[in-house]
Motif scaffolding. Structure first.
Motif, short mmCIF file in Angstrom:
data_model
loop_
_atom_site.label_atom_id
_atom_site.label_comp_id
_atom_site.label_asym_id
_atom_site.label_seq_id
_atom_site.Cartn_x
_atom_site.Cartn_y
_atom_site.Cartn_z
N PRO A 1 0.79 -1.24 0.00
CA PRO A 1 0.00 0.00 0.00
C PRO A 1 0.82 1.29 0.00
CG PRO A 1 0.11 -0.92 2.20
CD PRO A 1 0.86 -1.86 1.32
N VAL A 2 2.14 1.20 0.26
CA VAL A 2 2.88 2.48 0.37
C VAL A 2 4.17 2.48 -0.44
CG1 VAL A 2 1.88 3.07 2.64
CG2 VAL A 2 4.01 1.75 2.51
N GLY B 1 7.14 4.89 0.74
CA GLY B 1 6.89 5.03 2.18
C GLY B 1 8.06 4.58 3.04
N PHE C 1 12.52 -6.15 8.34
CA PHE C 1 13.48 -6.02 9.45
C PHE C 1 13.43 -7.29 10.29
CE2 PHE C 1 13.64 -1.11 9.94
CZ PHE C 1 13.90 -1.00 8.59
N LEU D 1 19.57 -1.69 -0.02
CA LEU D 1 19.14 -0.35 -0.42
C LEU D 1 20.33 0.60 -0.64
CD1 LEU D 1 16.81 1.50 -1.11
CD2 LEU D 1 16.55 2.00 1.31
N LEU E 1 9.32 9.08 2.35
CA LEU E 1 9.71 8.96 3.76
C LEU E 1 10.83 7.95 3.92
CD1 LEU E 1 6.14 8.87 5.28
CD2 LEU E 1 7.70 10.80 5.23
N ILE F 1 15.69 3.75 15.11
CA ILE F 1 16.88 3.60 14.26
C ILE F 1 17.26 4.95 13.67
CG2 ILE F 1 16.45 1.19 13.65
CD1 ILE F 1 14.98 2.09 11.17
N MET G 1 7.67 14.91 9.54
CA MET G 1 7.38 15.04 8.12
C MET G 1 7.19 16.52 7.82
SD MET G 1 4.66 12.23 6.75
CE MET G 1 3.76 11.58 8.12
N PHE H 1 4.55 0.51 16.03
CA PHE H 1 4.16 0.99 14.70
C PHE H 1 3.06 0.10 14.12
CE2 PHE H 1 4.64 3.01 10.64
CZ PHE H 1 4.37 2.01 9.72
N LYS I 1 -9.27 -2.19 14.47
CA LYS I 1 -9.81 -3.10 13.45
C LYS I 1 -10.61 -4.18 14.17
CE LYS I 1 -6.39 -2.27 9.84
NZ LYS I 1 -5.16 -2.70 9.16
#
Ligand code: T1G
Length: 655
Positions: A27-28, A66, A73, A82, A105, A135, A163, A274, A282
């Motif tokens: 989704p991101v 995102g 991780f 990366l 981000l 981190i 942000m 997170f 939900k």
């Protein structure tokens, strides 16, 4: 335009000699192994194809990228890493531009920083939020950002993890333009106009010089806000390195630090939080249930809680009808709400136009009939069962059939309140935490008869209020106060067994709580719990251990900070240890023949943690809480449990 596919998530099309590469990883658009491999394949193609003059990178959907894929991780790393993809981008022989169509981000911004040009949509948000996960940026952020913004601004952004809107990024030199249309169009045009021989490679730019005291102030501010968390201070150190080290030295030290922090318990805890926040609220089976339309919110009672709820709802864009008992109280309530808006303006959190818009949507009246316009009515009146049930019975005769009735009670039984109304299925609990316009946590209480669409409506309202909704079943104190009561009870037991208030408080503060339990009780006021204990005295289980010490304090008029004395003394407002309290504790122990024991800080923390997790497990087995991570979020967001420990259930090993 010919379409090319380089991996499941990476496709490209050649537009006018420019290869437009799209990352499509819902989704991101996180930088998963497939994204990284696809990007490398796209670069290999662009390098070899003579028809390609340059490359544009963009994201599918509403996000640019995102960040790294947090779900990877804790698993073995998969090539290409990366940093390798990013180095390849920066060193590429042909010009590469980032068309930032949405949030860029973490690793997403690091990818953009390695491109030679950056064009952003005005609605895009940019940031390096890694410190919020315990981190630091691990793919060049701490080394490339300062080369565009200067060290001070980079320290502020990276150590805070905040942000920023694209306009601020433009001002800081992070992006080259804001696109009035599609960023891809601007990026393609820019590539075509780029002088290959003068490619700007961010990592090779000199760090802009700036006054030492500007940098020192930014660093001091960042460390103060870090409150001892390790990642922000490491971020400051790494950004500072750009002033003295080469890019390769800085990247190597950044990577070493990132790997060390990524594998830390604190980072694991923050990752838990997170993902916990994203599963909160939900409810299984509720996805298909349409919430009712809510645009007008009625609030009965505009005191401390009601006015905070009103501001929160105004911030959510709702129309508000506040109701008070008479015109004078209504005017006072309106003033209280507007006063909170004025405070937001003074602090820069709200501008004048935003204030006016909110005032225009606010009405406070003594005429309860106005609530026929409300889609939901939230009561924030005195926490007394008769008062609340009378009110709901009166509302039954006023509001429309589809209007939801929500009680903000902290301790009363909402099932009893619902049962007193004509339509209990439209009653739900919304337990706000004070101050309601600041605290994110909202316990959404799913009463026995609450209709599914009413629960769905309450959750949708919570999201629009910007709250963190946690669904609780009905039990005294719901999730948070149930666990806090267990925590308080165990702290009092330890007191009686030999620990002092200051030893217990110090142990919990060293663990990460901003305040220990006894300092919290003094701040909140001891009389509230005292009144509840007296109410419950007749029905208390005589076999259950009972600590009289708090009652002794209250009988002596020691109600906490407000009376200048509680568990501590507060001469001129400063907290001090009071020998009178030690004497009262000794006397209470002697009455029970208790020989006081010494406890280490670790024993104190372990015992209080166990009390919380035992209660948490009981709430889970009774179905009051849906998941252990919900309990963690309640204790972190409502009771000061340190997020760097992940919450009581996580800290005790219950994932
Ligand atoms: N990795 C994996 N999954 C992610 C993710 C990520 N980075 N970000 C979001 N998700 C999932 C999330 O769990 C949820 O899943 C769904 O996407 C929607 O999220 C090398 C190492 C981008 C602003 O910290 O801030 O880069 O519940 O509800 O409200 O230096 O997601 O649907 O199954 O939040 O629209 C740094 C974290 C990573 C950004 C979108 N990046 N994400 O908000 O959606 S570390 C971040 C966000 C890094 C580098 C380092 C937000 C968002 P599910 P959502 P949203």
């Amino acid at each position: 335009m010919s379409a090319l596919r380089f991996s499941d998530t990476i496709s490209a099309a050649l537009a006018d000699g420019v290869l437009v590469v799209t990352i499509d990883n819902a989704p991101v658009n996180a930088l998963s192994a497939d994204v990284r491999a696809g990007l490398m394949a796209a670069l290999n193609h662009a390098e070899k194809d003579g028809a390609v003059a340059g490359v544009v990178l963009t994201g599918a959907g509403s996000t640019f990228i995102g960040g790294a894929d947090i779900k990877e991780f804790g698993k073995p790393p998969v090539e290409p890493l990366l940093p390798d993809v990013i180095s390849r981008l920066e060193a590429f022989a042909k010009p590469i531009a980032a068309a930032i169509n949405g949030a860029a981000l973490g690793g997403g911004l690091e990818v953009a920083l390695a491109c030679h040009r950056r064009h952003a949509a005005p609605s895009a948000k940019l940031g390096l939020p890694e410190v919020k996960l315990g981190i630091v940026p691990g793919a060049g952020g701490t080394q490339r950002l300062p080369r565009l913004t200067g060290i001070a601004a980079a320290i502020d952004l990276i150590a805070s993890g905040r942000m920023i809107p694209a306009a601020e990024a433009l001002k800081l030199g992070i992006v080259d333009s804001l696109s009035s249309g599609a960023p891809v169009t601007d990026a393609v045009a820019d590539i075509k106009a780029t002088d290959i021989s003068a490619l700007r490679r961010t990592g090779l730019l000199p760090v802009p010089s700036e006054a030492a005291d500007t940098i020192d102030k930014a660093a001091a501010d960042a460390l103060r806000k870090a409150r001892g968390q390790r990642a922000p201070s490491e971020a400051v150190r790494l950004v500072h390195l750009t002033a003295t080290s080469s890019l390769s030295e800085g990247l190597a030290e950044e990577r070493r630090t990132f790997v060390e922090l990524r594998d830390s318990e604190e980072a694991a805890a923050l990752r838990h939080v997170f993902f916990a926040e994203r599963s909160a609220g939900k409810v299984e089976g509720l996805e298909a249930v349409a919430p009712r339309k809510i645009e007008t919110v009625g609030i009965v009672g505009t005191g401390l809680m009601g006015s905070g709820i009103a501001v929160s709802a105004l911030n959510g864009g709702y129309r508000i009808i506040g109701v008070e008992q008479n015109a004078e109280a209504a005017e006072k309530g309106r003033e209280r709400i507007i006063g909170l808006l004025d405070k937001a303006v003074q602090s820069g959190r709200l501008d004048a136009a935003g204030r006016e818009d909110r005032v225009d949507r606010l009405a406070v009246t003594a005429d309860m009939q106005q609530l026929t316009q409300a889609d939901i009515v939230i009561e924030a009146v005195f926490d007394d069962l008769t008062v609340k049930t009378d009110l709901f019975q009166r509302l039954d005769t006023i509001v429309r059939a589809e209007t939801i009735l929500a009680t903000n009670t902290s301790y009363l039984d909402p099932d009893v309140i619902a049962a007193a109304t004509a339509w209990p299925e439209r009653v739900v609990g919304l337990h706000f935490f004070s101050p309601a316009h600041i605290m994110r946590l909202l316990e959404v209480v799913n009463c026995k008869q609450t209709a599914p669409d009413v629960l769905a409506s309450a959750l949708a309202l919570a999201k629009r209020l910007g709250k963190l909704p946690i669904v609780s079943g009905v039990t005294e104190g719901f999730i948070g106060n149930s666990i806090f009561s267990a925590y308080r009870r165990e702290a009092e037991y330890m007191l009686e067994d030999g620990a002092s208030p200051q030893e217990i408080d110090a142990a919990l503060e060293a663990f990460g709580f901003p305040m220990g339990p006894f300092a919290v009780f003094d701040m909140a006021g001891l009389e509230i719990a005292w009144a509840r204990r007296k109410r419950q005295a007749a029905t208390r289980d005589p076999s259950e251990r009972y600590v009289v010490i708090p009652d002794r304090l209250c009988e002596a008029g020691r109600f906490g900070q407000k009376t200048g004395r509680g568990w501590y003394a507060y001469p001129d407002g400063k907290k001090t240890i009071d020998p009178d309290v030690a004497a009262m504790i000794d006397a209470a122990r002697a009455e029970k023949g208790i020989v006081p024991k010494k406890f280490t800080a670790e024993e104190i923390v372990a015992r209080l943690l166990k009390a919380m997790t035992d209660e948490g497990n009981a709430l889970l087995s009774r179905g009051i809480a849906a998941r252990a991570s919900d309990i963690d979020l309640v204790m972190i967001n409502g009771y000061g449990f340190p997020s760097s420990k992940g919450g009581p259930m996580f800290a005790a090993g219950r994932r």
